[in-house]
Design a protein around this motif. Structure first.
Motif, PDB file in Angstrom:
ATOM      1  N   THR A   1       0.838  -1.210   0.000  1.00  0.00           N
ATOM      2  CA  THR A   1       0.000   0.000   0.000  1.00  0.00           C
ATOM      3  C   THR A   1       0.867   1.252   0.000  1.00  0.00           C
ATOM      4  OG1 THR A   1      -1.742  -1.168   1.207  1.00  0.00           O
ATOM      5  CG2 THR A   1      -1.800   1.236   1.269  1.00  0.00           C
TER       6      THR A   1
ATOM      7  N   GLU B   1       2.683   1.672  -3.485  1.00  0.00           N
ATOM      8  CA  GLU B   1       1.805   2.111  -4.563  1.00  0.00           C
ATOM      9  C   GLU B   1       1.436   3.584  -4.429  1.00  0.00           C
ATOM     10  OE1 GLU B   1       1.159   0.331  -7.258  1.00  0.00           O
ATOM     11  OE2 GLU B   1       2.525  -1.108  -6.324  1.00  0.00           O
ATOM     12  N   GLU B   2       1.261   4.055  -3.191  1.00  0.00           N
ATOM     13  CA  GLU B   2       0.920   5.463  -2.999  1.00  0.00           C
ATOM     14  C   GLU B   2       2.108   6.363  -3.342  1.00  0.00           C
ATOM     15  OE1 GLU B   2      -1.430   8.704  -2.391  1.00  0.00           O
ATOM     16  OE2 GLU B   2      -1.993   6.573  -2.567  1.00  0.00           O
TER      17      GLU B   2
ATOM     18  N   ARG C   1       4.483   5.633  -5.493  1.00  0.00           N
ATOM     19  CA  ARG C   1       4.574   5.603  -6.955  1.00  0.00           C
ATOM     20  C   ARG C   1       3.555   6.545  -7.583  1.00  0.00           C
ATOM     21  NH1 ARG C   1       5.079  -0.912  -8.189  1.00  0.00           N
ATOM     22  NH2 ARG C   1       7.357  -1.076  -7.984  1.00  0.00           N
ATOM     23  N   HIS C   2       2.330   6.547  -7.033  1.00  0.00           N
ATOM     24  CA  HIS C   2       1.297   7.435  -7.556  1.00  0.00           C
ATOM     25  C   HIS C   2       1.716   8.895  -7.415  1.00  0.00           C
ATOM     26  CE1 HIS C   2      -2.669   9.123  -8.344  1.00  0.00           C
ATOM     27  NE2 HIS C   2      -2.586   9.779  -7.191  1.00  0.00           N
ATOM     28  N   LEU C   3       2.286   9.255  -6.276  1.00  0.00           N
ATOM     29  CA  LEU C   3       2.729  10.630  -6.065  1.00  0.00           C
ATOM     30  C   LEU C   3       3.892  10.993  -6.978  1.00  0.00           C
ATOM     31  CD1 LEU C   3       2.586  10.729  -2.143  1.00  0.00           C
ATOM     32  CD2 LEU C   3       0.981  11.812  -3.725  1.00  0.00           C
ATOM     33  N   SER C   4       4.747  10.009  -7.277  1.00  0.00           N
ATOM     34  CA  SER C   4       5.913  10.298  -8.115  1.00  0.00           C
ATOM     35  C   SER C   4       5.539  10.540  -9.579  1.00  0.00           C
ATOM     36  CB  SER C   4       6.927   9.151  -8.025  1.00  0.00           C
ATOM     37  OG  SER C   4       6.420   7.980  -8.659  1.00  0.00           O
ATOM     38  N   HIS C   5       4.329  10.085  -9.963  1.00  0.00           N
ATOM     39  CA  HIS C   5       3.905  10.233 -11.356  1.00  0.00           C
ATOM     40  C   HIS C   5       3.100  11.510 -11.593  1.00  0.00           C
ATOM     41  CE1 HIS C   5       4.267   5.579 -11.828  1.00  0.00           C
ATOM     42  NE2 HIS C   5       5.426   6.213 -12.048  1.00  0.00           N
ATOM     43  N   ALA C   6       3.055  12.383 -10.600  1.00  0.00           N
ATOM     44  CA  ALA C   6       2.315  13.642 -10.751  1.00  0.00           C
ATOM     45  C   ALA C   6       3.009  14.523 -11.789  1.00  0.00           C
ATOM     46  CB  ALA C   6       2.236  14.358  -9.413  1.00  0.00           C
TER      47      ALA C   6
END
Length: 561
Positions: free
Chosen positions: A468, A471-472, A474-479
């Motif tokens: 968890t 994944e969070e 990674r999500h922030l890094s793709h902003a």
């Protein structure tokens, strides 16, 4: 440890004040009026002869007076344990219907509970009470209250139902009423007794409603010849007191008894700690959880060796003792002595007590167990925990008492795991007029620093939530635009295990490949020491650990300038 720490009764006797004696005597007599009918009623609720409830009451009161730490806590047969005891012993004893076998099984069950409770105290396992969270305990108790109520209704109406489980018992009761099995005289005396208990308990609590109902039932039997009208009565009780007895059971039954003893022990520990805590606040005492388990354990051992069954604390009886002026455990000793005197001198005193009146006593107890208001509060306050309470309720109502306690424990543990698995997460920003950095959900207009993400993860970082977390991040890094630093506000992270450490190492290398630095702020020293032990600083820059979020932000501004 001093002897008086393990045997509080010695200290109580040494420090007893003569001025307390009148109050303890009066409270003991008042308490007896509750102990006798409830003891008999809860014995029959457990599938045992009524007399065993009196034997149990005597022995557990005497044992707790010696080993129990509370000055006023009252033990005895309990409405919440009755169905659990019945669920264990009735399937074993039902094959031949021998009451003596049922008593032996119940006594062995009490001994097993006593051993488990005492062992838990010696090894300081009082924390097991935490396995039942409040929502699941609430659902379990409400399910238990409904189970007791439905199980006693046929007895209140003057007939019996041969059924197993709430649904079958409900169907059997409805079918019995529809077919005309109701005994009008039994229903009349039971309903009147129940009404007296509930009305006096609600509006005149200082008047002993149970005692008045019992006396009224005995008088009604004599005046109206109720046995001739189809009303069952308790009948003559054995005179005297049973000898010390080691219960004899088959080895093949021991496994089922041990499993039941585990469930009863858990419920009894939870009930004891919560009741002791509630009354300790009123009396100014300190709760000694492990010693409470010694007290309740020895009480069960004492009951088990004298044809008794498992016991727990009683909030209602303790409240009566307190309201009556009880100062010490001498109150319980007086109650035990009064019951013993009745059995020796006047065993026929209660032979005309109507069985529907005992059903009324149990039904009143089941209604006091139910907490509908608590369920409503959970619905308003937290729907997830309301759902847990409903699931525990259904577990007891549909699966049975013992499976229900297992469902309640599993739900409590799963709820803890759920909170760790999917903890609260937040991106932080600086809000106008408020010091520090705060959750964007609470402050949607908070200022974000270009190229910097502040992320808070409100849980220990372990194997269950490592994915968890990853994944969070990674999500922030793709902003868009991509951040240069992702700062973890690590103050809520109280632990990092080896699975999470491996994840952090891989994640840091992945972020570095995209020109993003993984940074930590406010990490606790013990957690930082684990980071060093795992040698994570081989990949994570040792300079990227900051004592505060402000320090991390200041370092980023310098690096970005």
């Amino acid at each position: 440890m001093a002897r008086t720490d393990w045997i509080p009764g010695l200290q109580a006797a040494a420090t007893y004040k003569p001025a307390w004696l009148p109050r303890d005597l009066v409270a003991g007599i008042v308490l007896t009026t509750l102990l006798v009918p409830q003891g008999m009623a809860y014995a029959e609720l457990a599938g045992l002869p009524a007399i065993t409830g009196l034997y149990t009451s005597i022995m557990c009161l005497l044992a707790y007076a010696v080993f129990g730490p509370s000055r006023i806590l009252v033990l005895g047969p309990d409405s919440s344990l009755g169905p659990m005891i019945a669920a264990v012993i009735i399937p074993i004893a039902a094959s031949d219907g021998d009451p003596a076998k049922a008593v032996a099984l119940a006594s062995m069950l009490a001994l097993l509970v006593g051993v488990l409770m005492t062992a838990a105290a010696i090894f300081k396992l009082g924390f097991v009470a935490d396995l039942l969270s409040h929502p699941t305990q609430l659902g379990y108790v409400n399910g238990l209250a409904l189970t007791i109520l439905i199980g006693q209704l046929p007895k209140l109406f003057g007939f019996s139902v041969d059924a197993d489980g709430l649904i079958d018992e409900t169907a059997g009761f409805v079918e019995g009423v529809a077919s005309g099995a109701t005994v009008p005289a039994a229903l009349a005396v039971g309903a009147c007794g129940l009404l007296v208990i509930l009305v006096l308990g609600r509006w005149l609590p200082k008047i002993p409603g149970i005692l008045l109902a019992v006396l009224g039932g005995i008088v009604a039997v004599a005046v109206f010849s109720l046995p001739d009208r189809g009303v069952d009565v308790v009948g003559p009780l054995p005179q005297g007191f049973p000898p010390f007895t080691v219960p004899s059971i088959s080895w093949s039954d021991l496994g089922l008894l041990a499993a039941g003893a585990l469930g009863i022990t858990l419920v009894s520990v939870t009930d004891t700690i919560s009741t002791a805590s509630a009354f300790a606040e009123r009396t100014g005492q300190e709760v000694r959880g492990n010693q409470e388990m010694v007290g309740i354990g020895t009480a069960n051992l004492a009951a088990g060796f004298f044809q008794g069954f498992p016991v727990s604390t009683s909030g209602s009886r303790t409240a009566v003792a307190l309201q009556s002026g009880a100062r010490t455990q001498l109150t319980g000793v007086v109650g035990a002595a009064a019951i013993t005197l009745m059995l020796v001198v006047a065993p026929d005193l209660l032979q005309n007590l109507p069985q529907p009146m005992l059903a009324a006593v149990v039904i009143a107890a089941s209604l006091s167990l139910a907490d509908i208001g608590g369920m409503r509060r959970l619905w308003r306050q937290r729907r997830v925990e309301f759902s847990l309470a409903v699931a525990a309720f259904l577990g007891v109502a549909l699966l049975g008492v013992l499976p229900g306690i297992l469902v309640a424990v599993c739900l409590s543990v799963l709820n803890v795991f759920r909170r760790v698995w999917w903890p609260y997460q937040a991106v932080l920003g600086r809000a106008d007029g408020v010091a520090g950095y705060h959750d964007l959900r609470s402050y949607p207009d908070a200022e974000l620093i270009p190229g910097l993400v502040l992320f808070r993860f409100d849980a220990p970082l372990i194997f269950a939530n490592a994915r968890t977390f990853r994944e969070e991040i990674r999500h922030l890094s793709h902003a868009e635009p991509a951040p240069r630093w992702i700062v973890i506000a690590a103050e809520p992270i109280t632990d990092i295990d080896t699975t999470a450490a491996d994840m952090l190492e891989d994640l840091d290398e992945e972020l570095n490949a995209h020109g993003i630095s993984l940074v930590f702020a406010e990490m606790k020293d013990p957690v930082r020491q684990k980071i060093d032990r795992y040698k994570l600083t081989r990949t994570i820059d040792p300079a990227h650990f900051y004592p505060t979020i402000e320090d991390a932000v200041a370092a980023y501004r310098i690096a970005a300038s």
